[in-house]
Scaffold this active site. Structure first.
Site, short mmCIF file in Angstrom:
data_model
loop_
_atom_site.label_atom_id
_atom_site.label_comp_id
_atom_site.label_asym_id
_atom_site.label_seq_id
_atom_site.Cartn_x
_atom_site.Cartn_y
_atom_site.Cartn_z
N ASN A 1 -1.67 -1.29 5.18
CA ASN A 1 -2.60 -0.84 4.14
C ASN A 1 -3.33 -2.02 3.48
O ASN A 1 -4.02 -1.83 2.48
CB ASN A 1 -1.85 -0.01 3.08
CG ASN A 1 -0.80 -0.84 2.33
OD1 ASN A 1 -0.62 -2.02 2.62
ND2 ASN A 1 -0.13 -0.21 1.39
N HIS B 1 -1.79 -4.72 2.20
CA HIS B 1 -1.03 -5.44 1.17
C HIS B 1 -0.61 -6.82 1.65
O HIS B 1 -0.47 -7.07 2.84
CB HIS B 1 0.16 -4.62 0.64
CG HIS B 1 1.32 -4.49 1.58
ND1 HIS B 1 2.14 -3.38 1.59
CD2 HIS B 1 1.84 -5.31 2.52
CE1 HIS B 1 3.09 -3.53 2.48
NE2 HIS B 1 2.93 -4.70 3.07
N ASP C 1 8.82 -11.35 -1.97
CA ASP C 1 9.20 -10.08 -2.59
C ASP C 1 10.64 -9.70 -2.30
O ASP C 1 11.31 -10.32 -1.48
CB ASP C 1 8.23 -8.97 -2.16
CG ASP C 1 7.88 -9.03 -0.68
OD1 ASP C 1 8.62 -9.69 0.07
OD2 ASP C 1 6.89 -8.42 -0.28
N GLU D 1 0.19 -4.04 -3.54
CA GLU D 1 -0.35 -2.85 -2.88
C GLU D 1 -1.79 -2.61 -3.31
O GLU D 1 -2.20 -3.00 -4.41
CB GLU D 1 0.50 -1.63 -3.29
CG GLU D 1 1.97 -1.68 -2.86
CD GLU D 1 2.19 -1.26 -1.40
OE1 GLU D 1 1.41 -1.68 -0.53
OE2 GLU D 1 3.16 -0.53 -1.16
C1 F6R Z 1 7.25 -8.85 3.14
C2 F6R Z 1 5.81 -8.98 2.91
C3 F6R Z 1 4.92 -7.90 3.44
C4 F6R Z 1 4.85 -7.94 4.97
C5 F6R Z 1 3.95 -6.85 5.52
C6 F6R Z 1 3.94 -6.83 7.03
O1 F6R Z 1 7.93 -9.92 2.54
O2 F6R Z 1 5.37 -9.91 2.30
O3 F6R Z 1 3.64 -8.03 2.88
O4 F6R Z 1 4.37 -9.20 5.36
O5 F6R Z 1 4.38 -5.61 5.06
O6 F6R Z 1 5.22 -6.48 7.49
P1 F6R Z 1 5.56 -6.45 9.05
O7 F6R Z 1 5.55 -7.86 9.50
O8 F6R Z 1 6.93 -5.84 9.11
O9 F6R Z 1 4.52 -5.61 9.70
#
Ligand code: F6R
Length: 247
Positions: free
Chosen positions: A136, A138, A67, A143
């Protein structure tokens, strides 16, 4: 799902790096999906260390990031592209032509999301993808919602997701773009192997829901239960609620 628990977050990250390195050495033209975020930082450190020690060669590998923040791209502080350059791309011998991140600054995002899917398809799909888990539920920027998207798409970020990204914007969550571009569930679930890396007590409840709860679009990571080759790598804190369950 194969669930492995390590004592600490750094050991969990090293274990994820070891799986990537193993696959890369067996298959130098690996097509690898990659996350940003706090969780994988020590994994990238381990990959860079392995490269410097002559234990990894990325020269034939291709990567696709999950992303990017909408309106952000190369040269923008806070962009996921800049994160990837800082943590991996600038430190290993990956070709810049094969290190893909959706371009959040594209003048035509509809064209960009279609182009991204075409590139993944032309590369033959993902051999392996490393995922983190949002609080959450995702994965990527997919999401929780009544419906999930199969293809790369533009998505409105939930306030909690913007808050989780505030560290990239001097702690100001309102400065975090309200939208992102995300790989869809099709490419993620189409990856031949999935590694889900989750650390920290704050994720324990969501780990339990994703791994042991019902499969639902309201917990996008729960769809991984239907994938035939998922390795979940946890630290003890993230595993605290699933440790005694049979998955
Ligand atoms: C970002 C992504 C997100 C993160 C998730 C956890 O490229 O794919 O799904 O993996 O938000 O983020 P952290 O590791 O910062 O808790």
């Amino acid at each position: 799902m194969h669930v492995v628990t390590h004592a600490t977050a750094s050991r969990a990250a090293s274990a994820a790096a070891a799986l990537v390195l193993q696959r890369l050495s067996q298959h130098p033209s690996l097509v690898l999906g990659l996350p940003t975020g706090e969780t994988p930082v020590p994994m990238y450190r381990a990959l860079v260390r392995a490269y410097r020690a002559g234990r990894a060669d990325f020269s034939r590998a291709t990567t696709f990031n999950l992303d990017e923040l909408f309106g952000m791209g190369k040269g923008d502080e806070g962009s996921y592209r800049s994160y990837m350059e800082a943590h991996l791309f600038d430190h290993v011998n990956i070709s810049s032509r094969r290190a893909h991140v959706p371009d959040g600054r594209s003048a035509d995002w509809r064209h960009e999301v279609a182009r991204y899917d075409r590139q993944i398809e032309r590369a033959g799909g993902l051999d392996m993808i490393v995922l983190g888990l949002g609080r959450n539920g995702h994965i990527g920027f997919n999401e929780p919602a009544a419906q999930l998207q199969a293809h790369t798409h533009r998505v409105a970020l939930q306030p909690g997701t913007r808050r989780a990204n505030a560290r990239l914007f001097g702690g100001r969550w309102r400065a975090v773009p309200a939208h992102g571009l995300s790989m869809g569930m099709g490419a993620i679930l189409g990856a031949r192997r999935v590694i889900l890396l989750v650390t920290g007590a704050a994720k324990a409840r969501m780990v339990e829901r994703a791994l042991a709860g019902p499969i639902t679009t309201h917990v996008p990571a729960s769809l991984l239960q239907a994938h035939p080759d998922v390795i979940v790598i946890l630290d003890r804190a993230a595993a605290s609620l699933v440790a005694k369950r049979r998955l």
